[in-house]
Write a protein that holds these residues in place. Structure first.
Motif, PDB file in Angstrom:
ATOM      1  N   THR A   1      19.814   1.933 -40.549  1.00  0.00           N
ATOM      2  CA  THR A   1      18.823   2.235 -41.335  1.00  0.00           C
ATOM      3  C   THR A   1      17.990   3.165 -40.722  1.00  0.00           C
ATOM      4  O   THR A   1      17.376   4.039 -41.259  1.00  0.00           O
ATOM      5  CB  THR A   1      18.360   1.059 -42.467  1.00  0.00           C
ATOM      6  N   ILE A   2      17.838   2.756 -39.375  1.00  0.00           N
ATOM      7  CA  ILE A   2      16.712   3.492 -38.646  1.00  0.00           C
ATOM      8  C   ILE A   2      17.375   4.944 -38.421  1.00  0.00           C
ATOM      9  O   ILE A   2      16.288   5.832 -38.022  1.00  0.00           O
ATOM     10  CB  ILE A   2      16.434   2.569 -37.172  1.00  0.00           C
ATOM     11  N   GLY A   3      18.541   5.227 -38.161  1.00  0.00           N
ATOM     12  CA  GLY A   3      18.869   6.497 -38.244  1.00  0.00           C
ATOM     13  C   GLY A   3      18.466   7.330 -39.024  1.00  0.00           C
ATOM     14  O   GLY A   3      18.404   8.741 -38.756  1.00  0.00           O
ATOM     15  N   SER A   4      18.084   7.117 -40.314  1.00  0.00           N
ATOM     16  CA  SER A   4      17.560   7.947 -41.312  1.00  0.00           C
ATOM     17  C   SER A   4      16.391   8.678 -40.759  1.00  0.00           C
ATOM     18  O   SER A   4      15.916   9.690 -41.426  1.00  0.00           O
ATOM     19  CB  SER A   4      17.416   7.357 -42.572  1.00  0.00           C
ATOM     20  N   THR A   5      15.534   8.052 -39.881  1.00  0.00           N
ATOM     21  CA  THR A   5      14.358   8.633 -39.236  1.00  0.00           C
ATOM     22  C   THR A   5      14.718  10.111 -38.324  1.00  0.00           C
ATOM     23  O   THR A   5      13.850  10.789 -38.156  1.00  0.00           O
ATOM     24  CB  THR A   5      13.632   7.758 -38.215  1.00  0.00           C
ATOM     25  N   VAL A   6      16.013   9.888 -38.200  1.00  0.00           N
ATOM     26  CA  VAL A   6      16.415  11.337 -37.396  1.00  0.00           C
ATOM     27  C   VAL A   6      17.509  12.172 -38.414  1.00  0.00           C
ATOM     28  O   VAL A   6      18.313  12.578 -37.801  1.00  0.00           O
ATOM     29  CB  VAL A   6      16.934  11.010 -35.918  1.00  0.00           C
ATOM     30  N   ALA A   7      17.249  11.815 -39.478  1.00  0.00           N
ATOM     31  CA  ALA A   7      18.302  12.538 -40.572  1.00  0.00           C
ATOM     32  C   ALA A   7      19.514  12.435 -40.501  1.00  0.00           C
ATOM     33  O   ALA A   7      20.323  13.159 -41.105  1.00  0.00           O
ATOM     34  CB  ALA A   7      17.914  14.078 -40.315  1.00  0.00           C
ATOM     35  N   ALA A   8      19.988  11.207 -40.351  1.00  0.00           N
ATOM     36  CA  ALA A   8      21.452  10.638 -40.388  1.00  0.00           C
ATOM     37  C   ALA A   8      21.518  10.157 -41.762  1.00  0.00           C
ATOM     38  O   ALA A   8      20.543   9.436 -42.492  1.00  0.00           O
ATOM     39  CB  ALA A   8      21.662   9.647 -39.351  1.00  0.00           C
ATOM     40  N   LYS A   9      22.759  10.565 -42.394  1.00  0.00           N
ATOM     41  CA  LYS A   9      23.057  10.124 -43.944  1.00  0.00           C
ATOM     42  C   LYS A   9      23.219   8.728 -43.871  1.00  0.00           C
ATOM     43  O   LYS A   9      24.083   8.069 -43.369  1.00  0.00           O
ATOM     44  CB  LYS A   9      24.203  10.949 -44.328  1.00  0.00           C
ATOM     45  N   GLY A  10      22.310   8.017 -44.723  1.00  0.00           N
ATOM     46  CA  GLY A  10      22.547   6.478 -44.718  1.00  0.00           C
ATOM     47  C   GLY A  10      21.564   5.953 -45.954  1.00  0.00           C
ATOM     48  O   GLY A  10      20.801   6.604 -46.312  1.00  0.00           O
ATOM     49  N   LEU A  11      21.814   4.656 -45.891  1.00  0.00           N
ATOM     50  CA  LEU A  11      20.702   3.717 -46.776  1.00  0.00           C
ATOM     51  C   LEU A  11      19.458   3.932 -46.236  1.00  0.00           C
ATOM     52  O   LEU A  11      18.640   3.660 -47.089  1.00  0.00           O
ATOM     53  CB  LEU A  11      21.279   2.687 -47.053  1.00  0.00           C
ATOM     54  N   GLY A  12      19.233   4.216 -45.071  1.00  0.00           N
ATOM     55  CA  GLY A  12      17.899   4.202 -44.744  1.00  0.00           C
ATOM     56  C   GLY A  12      16.984   5.271 -45.382  1.00  0.00           C
ATOM     57  O   GLY A  12      15.626   4.949 -45.465  1.00  0.00           O
ATOM     58  N   GLU A  13      17.688   6.223 -45.698  1.00  0.00           N
ATOM     59  CA  GLU A  13      16.813   7.395 -46.404  1.00  0.00           C
ATOM     60  C   GLU A  13      16.299   7.006 -47.862  1.00  0.00           C
ATOM     61  O   GLU A  13      15.195   7.274 -48.046  1.00  0.00           O
ATOM     62  CB  GLU A  13      17.979   8.489 -47.146  1.00  0.00           C
ATOM     63  N   VAL A  14      17.012   6.203 -48.509  1.00  0.00           N
ATOM     64  CA  VAL A  14      16.429   5.507 -49.709  1.00  0.00           C
ATOM     65  C   VAL A  14      14.986   4.660 -49.229  1.00  0.00           C
ATOM     66  O   VAL A  14      14.153   4.651 -49.790  1.00  0.00           O
ATOM     67  CB  VAL A  14      17.564   4.478 -50.249  1.00  0.00           C
ATOM     68  N   ILE A  15      15.288   3.933 -48.187  1.00  0.00           N
ATOM     69  CA  ILE A  15      14.268   3.067 -47.704  1.00  0.00           C
ATOM     70  C   ILE A  15      13.023   3.869 -47.356  1.00  0.00           C
ATOM     71  O   ILE A  15      11.797   3.966 -47.951  1.00  0.00           O
ATOM     72  CB  ILE A  15      14.656   2.227 -46.661  1.00  0.00           C
ATOM     73  N   ILE A  16      13.199   4.975 -46.679  1.00  0.00           N
ATOM     74  CA  ILE A  16      12.183   5.982 -46.257  1.00  0.00           C
ATOM     75  C   ILE A  16      11.433   6.378 -47.157  1.00  0.00           C
ATOM     76  O   ILE A  16      10.332   6.669 -47.214  1.00  0.00           O
ATOM     77  CB  ILE A  16      12.647   6.680 -45.029  1.00  0.00           C
ATOM     78  N   ALA A  17      12.285   7.091 -48.317  1.00  0.00           N
ATOM     79  CA  ALA A  17      11.950   7.659 -49.337  1.00  0.00           C
ATOM     80  C   ALA A  17      10.861   6.876 -50.167  1.00  0.00           C
ATOM     81  O   ALA A  17       9.918   7.335 -50.566  1.00  0.00           O
ATOM     82  CB  ALA A  17      13.072   8.116 -50.439  1.00  0.00           C
ATOM     83  N   GLY A  18      11.158   5.620 -50.172  1.00  0.00           N
ATOM     84  CA  GLY A  18      10.291   4.776 -50.846  1.00  0.00           C
ATOM     85  C   GLY A  18       9.065   4.553 -50.162  1.00  0.00           C
ATOM     86  O   GLY A  18       7.922   4.380 -50.533  1.00  0.00           O
ATOM     87  N   LEU A  19       9.039   4.298 -48.647  1.00  0.00           N
ATOM     88  CA  LEU A  19       7.918   4.245 -47.968  1.00  0.00           C
ATOM     89  C   LEU A  19       7.007   5.605 -47.965  1.00  0.00           C
ATOM     90  O   LEU A  19       5.764   5.283 -48.194  1.00  0.00           O
ATOM     91  CB  LEU A  19       8.291   4.160 -46.439  1.00  0.00           C
ATOM     92  N   LEU A  20       7.694   6.628 -48.013  1.00  0.00           N
ATOM     93  CA  LEU A  20       6.794   7.823 -48.265  1.00  0.00           C
ATOM     94  C   LEU A  20       6.082   8.188 -49.736  1.00  0.00           C
ATOM     95  O   LEU A  20       4.899   8.356 -49.454  1.00  0.00           O
ATOM     96  CB  LEU A  20       7.596   8.973 -48.001  1.00  0.00           C
ATOM     97  N   SER A  21       6.996   7.642 -50.447  1.00  0.00           N
ATOM     98  CA  SER A  21       6.367   7.914 -51.989  1.00  0.00           C
ATOM     99  C   SER A  21       5.683   6.479 -52.576  1.00  0.00           C
ATOM    100  O   SER A  21       5.304   6.494 -53.738  1.00  0.00           O
ATOM    101  CB  SER A  21       7.289   8.386 -52.834  1.00  0.00           C
ATOM    102  N   ASN A  22       5.640   5.476 -51.501  1.00  0.00           N
ATOM    103  CA  ASN A  22       5.109   4.321 -52.061  1.00  0.00           C
ATOM    104  C   ASN A  22       5.815   3.587 -53.213  1.00  0.00           C
ATOM    105  O   ASN A  22       5.151   3.147 -54.036  1.00  0.00           O
ATOM    106  CB  ASN A  22       3.656   4.372 -52.592  1.00  0.00           C
TER     107      ASN A  22
END
Lengths: 245, 311, 388
Positions: free
Chosen positions: A188-209
């Motif tokens: 999931t941490i890979g999404s912090t460097v734009a890897a496609k994965g479920l981390g994206e969903v989590i980070i989107a949530g973090l960014l938009s609260n």
């Protein structure tokens, strides 16, 4: 109670598949977790595609880790490679001590953003369990069996393929299982460097609260990890029973 | 058939086998006996090159064993070790079929051979072929181990303390089985043990090893009556040598013509057993019977005592 | 400790490393010179930045290192030579930094190139292999660590590396660096300490009451499968609500973002390894020992504290070591929710594509993780030896 366990497994798989293919149906469940009318279900991408991409990255890294770790494990348990055992062990340990985020961050300037640095980080992190278990499995082969195999005229390669590897297989598979499960979360941490994965969903949530997003990403990942862990345990048991180890 | 010429093994400054030369007859059972550390196992393992000699050579049927790749040599030599080393992940049938498979026999021939061997070792193929080693008793595992070693019809069978892990009753049966097998197949057997009684029971010739050297290599009776070294007589034991000597001869071999009243003994019974029977019953003479029940002569107490004297 | 005796053959690892090092020197850039932070860089090789005598000495010393790597078997010699190589390469890069920076210029950026890193890694591998061959005891390993840290610290304090880009970043962020360092250690160690306080009794309970073992370990395992960023994020909500509902909570730093959710998440992640290892460790205590103690009249509590936990401690300590290294890594992720720590530099660096910021965060994290591993492993070793 095997019956109950199987039912639970099927329910979990069913739930996962249902959520990934028809996420909007679950909107009412997640709605209470959002504020100000934010979307309850992740809508910035296809959840199923993300889940599959996530698994894809994890399995690819696992395949690479397995090949290297098992290969290295075989090498250092042969007489010709024994000198490399201490160093290999140290290196693989270093691979696990190195925080994945650090590996990720350092790999980016070298290979760019996206899947590549994530694969490198997961690969390094996943080596240790597989390597240690391969070495352990090969070294704990009963000496009488090895002696008998040599005495009967098996060449080194035949002994490795017909006797040592099959006997070490349960431990090796356990190592692969551990590595896989750890990496499903780590990916999931890979999404912090734009890897496609479920981390994206989590980070989107973090960014938009948006807690709903965070939960969706986290729960799907966790559920996949549990199902794979469970699935592999079943496969291992079946293999052991068939091979009578 | 097997000639060992000045075979030596050194590990650095330590000499484990010291220039051993001996000749082993075809179709015989040769036992190498000694205490631990005597080098007997190392000597055995130099025959099939699990240990490579430092110097010297081994000739099997006048061929130097060093001239072919070791693993090919070993496929022609049966090898049984203590603990058997049965492959836990393979069935009994698959275990026995290992070397024939390596040699490329066709499936039908392998199956036939596996069944034949199982029957010879009193293991019903229908029941045992598909079992796994952990499902067998210790004695059954040992038999499968020997069967596996004989699967490819080797001319030579090497055995390293093969009966060490068995309890005494099964061990005795296993030794008997080995004698039967050897008679049936005519294999040349070289067996290593630390048990002198076993050596005497099985060996047509016995080699006594100590500290890497063979002290004496001869028939058991000669070892008893004319020991070449104090160590040999220590090993064979001085307290009941006469009994040991008597146990080497059977009643059938020394029966005199004539009949007798009194106890009967089998022709295959050793003189030691006959002596015991006579003492027990208080008789002075016993009738010797063949296996089919026909009389083969008689043995007297005096005759037995004469055989027990060191001559 | 003596090294393993080896026959006089060519050391295959040495050949491999020498080839890698040579290739790095010849084909890869040693330094990269940028006019300022955001401009693309020009590559430079060693000979272009050092005076002739320095380049020649550099070359000769590295050739000697390679020769040692290939031909000499004595591990002590190899170690000394490898470390000398590391020192020489470090000095070269420092000199390069100084040579390429016009005096008084604070804008120019001189970064070590890939050639430098590959060379350093090859030398590091040679040193690591030599140390491993020596099979040092725990005391020696800690000594190595301390010596290395001292030398590195002294070199940094001296200022010879100050013209390198990473130290320039440090200079700009010095105050924040110290703060984040403290925060990182606080989060990693604090959560561990809290977890140990809870996990030890839970572990003892699980050991005593087999019925709850599967359930407890299963639940903790479940927690481990939740990815860290998810758990960090999920905890933000209840803690945010708590901060809003309870007025004085904010005084204690309990907020929706930052330290609080990070600390709670790390605490939860720390539980499993410690509980699991406590159960395993207690399980290894031989029942005969416990029986003997009971026969001597010790109470249950005394048996637990004086005997069982003492005997189980090395295994428990191994669990603590696993957690500490894990937590040091996880704290970097906590930066995403404002938890601070070295991760802030890492993610800033990723965002700005500034490798030096990334390294400013990554290198201390790795150093911290590594040191903890060495120290705790040494401690476990000492305990295991003490009981033999």
């Amino acid at each position: 109670m095997p019956r109950a366990a199987t039912l639970l497994r099927l329910a979990a798989v069913g739930l996962l598949v249902a959520f990934l293919t028809m996420p909007q149906r679950f909107a009412p469940v997640f709605a209470p977790l959002t504020q100000y009318g934010a979307p309850p279900i992740y809508d910035q991408g296809n959840l199923l595609a993300l889940a599959l991409a996530h698994l894809g990255t994890v399995f690819l890294a696992a395949a690479a880790s397995t090949i290297l770790a098992v290969g290295l494990g075989i090498l250092v348990t042969r007489a010709s490679g024994a000198e490399f055992l201490p160093l290999s062990r140290t290196l693989v340990n270093i691979g696990q001590t190195f925080p994945p985020v650090a590996v990720l961050a350092i790999a980016v300037p070298l290979v760019g953003f996206g899947e590549a640095p994530t694969l490198i980080a997961l690969f390094a992190y996943g080596l240790l369990p597989i390597f240690e278990n391969t070495v352990s499995g090969l070294q704990t082969c009963p000496p009488a069996v090895i002696e008998a195999a040599d005495g009967m005229g098996m060449s080194g390669r035949q002994r490795l393929l017909s006797v040592e590897l099959p006997l070490a297989m349960p431990l090796i598979l356990e190592g692969v299982r551990l590595s896989l499960v750890i990496n499903i979360g780590t990916a999931t941490i890979g999404s912090t460097v734009a890897a496609k994965g479920l981390g994206e969903v989590i980070i989107a949530g973090l960014l938009s609260n948006n807690t709903a997003f965070i939960l969706q990403g986290g729960l799907v990942t966790g559920l996949m990890a549990i199902l794979i862990y469970d699935g592999m345990v079943t496969v291992e048991k079946r293999l052991v029973r068939v091979a009578h180890l | 058939m097997i000639r060992i010429e000045t075979l030596t093994k050194q590990y650095g400054p330590l000499t484990v086998v010291d220039s051993v030369s001996m000749s082993i007859e075809r179709g015989s059972i040769t036992v190498i006996v000694g205490t631990s550390g005597s080098g007997k196992s190392t000597l055995l393992r130099m025959i099939n090159r699990l240990v490579e000699p430092t110097s010297g050579r081994v000739l099997i049927d006048n061929n130097d064993t060093a001239t072919e790749p070791a693993h090919l040599l070993r496929r022609r030599i049966g090898y049984v070790i203590q603990g058997n080393g049965l492959f836990p992940h393979r069935t009994v049938a698959e275990n026995i079929a290992t070397v024939p498979t390596l040699l490329g026999w066709d499936g039908a021939r392998i199956s036939a051979r596996v069944d034949e061997l199982l029957r010879i070792f009193q293991l019903d193929p229908a029941e045992f072929a598909a079992k796994f080693p952990h499902q067998l008793s210790g004695g059954q595992q040992q038999r499968v181990g020997v069967a596996r070693a004989l699967a490819a019809e080797p001319a030579v069978l090497l055995m390293d303390e093969p009966f060490g892990a068995l309890d005494p009753i099964i061990r005795s049966k296993a030794q008997d089985d080995l004698l039967d097998i050897q008679r049936r197949f005519g294999t040349t057997v070289v067996l290593v043990t630390h048990d002198m009684d076993e050596a005497f029971r099985l060996g047509a010739r016995v080699a006594v090893m100590s500290q890497g050297r063979v002290l004496q290599y001869d028939r058991p009776a000669v070892l008893l009556t004319r020991p070449a070294d104090p160590f040999v007589s220590r090993l064979t034991g001085t307290t009941d040598r006469a009994m040991k000597l008597l146990s080497l001869t059977t009643a059938g071999e020394v029966a005199e013509p004539g009949a007798a009243e009194g106890p009967t003994v089998a022709a295959t019974a050793s003189l030691r057993e006959v002596l015991s029977d006579l003492l027990w019953s208080g008789a002075q003479v016993a009738t010797v019977l063949n296996a089919d029940g026909t009389p083969a002569g008689r043995v007297t107490m005096a005759g037995i005592l004469a055989h027990g004297r060191n001559s | 400790m003596t090294s393993l005796p080896r026959p006089h053959v060519i050391d295959r690892l040495g050949v491999l490393l020498s080839l890698a090092g040579a290739a790095a020197l010849v084909f890869l850039p040693f330094v990269v010179l940028k006019a300022n932070r955001i401009m693309p860089g020009d590559v430079r090789s060693v000979s272009e930045v050092l005076p002739l005598w320095a380049t020649l000495s550099f070359g000769v010393i590295l050739i000697l290192v390679a020769a040692t790597a290939i031909g000499i078997a004595d591990a002590r010699v190899r170690l000394v030579v490898a470390l000398a190589g590391v020192a020489v390469v470090a000095l070269a890069i420092a000199a390069a930094g100084n040579a390429l920076t016009p005096p008084g210029n604070k804008v120019v950026r001189v970064s070590p190139g890939t050639g430098f890193w590959v060379l350093l890694i090859a030398l590091g591998l040679m040193a690591t292999d030599a140390i491993t061959r020596l099979r040092p005891g725990p005391g020696m390993r800690v000594l190595f660590l301390v010596l290395f840290a001292a030398v590195a610290g002294a070199a940094l304090a001296h200022g010879m590396f100050d013209n390198l880009s990473i130290m320039r970043e440090y200079a700009v962020n010095a105050g924040r660096f110290a703060r984040e360092a403290r925060q990182h250690v606080f989060l990693a160690v604090g959560s561990l300490a809290a977890a140990v306080v809870v996990a030890l009794p839970v572990g003892v309970l699980c050991h005593r009451v087999p019925r709850i073992r599967a359930g407890t370990l299963g639940t903790l395992n479940l927690i481990q499968t939740i990815p860290s960023i998810a758990l960090f994020g999920i905890l933000m909500v209840p803690l945010g609500a708590l901060a809003a509902a309870v007025p004085w909570a904010a005084e204690f730093g309990i907020r929706g973002i930052g330290t609080a959710p990070a600390m709670v998440a790390l605490f939860l992640y720390s539980l499993l390894p410690v509980v699991a290892n406590t159960v395993v460790g207690l399980g290894r205590v031989s029942p005969a020992t416990v029986e003997a103690a009971r026969g001597m009249g010790l109470t249950s509590r005394q048996i637990l504290t004086d005997i069982e936990l003492i005997l189980a401690f090395p295994v428990i300590l191994t669990g603590i070591r696993i957690v500490l290294v894990q937590n040091i890594g996880l704290v970097t992720v906590a930066a995403l929710i404002g938890g601070g720590g070295f991760g802030t530099f890492v993610f800033q660096g990723i965002g700005q594509t500034a490798i030096d910021l990334v390294l400013l965060g990554a290198i201390p994290t790795v150093a911290l993780a590594f040191s903890s591993a060495v120290l705790l492993d040494a401690l476990v070793d000492v305990m295991n030896r003490a009981r033999q």
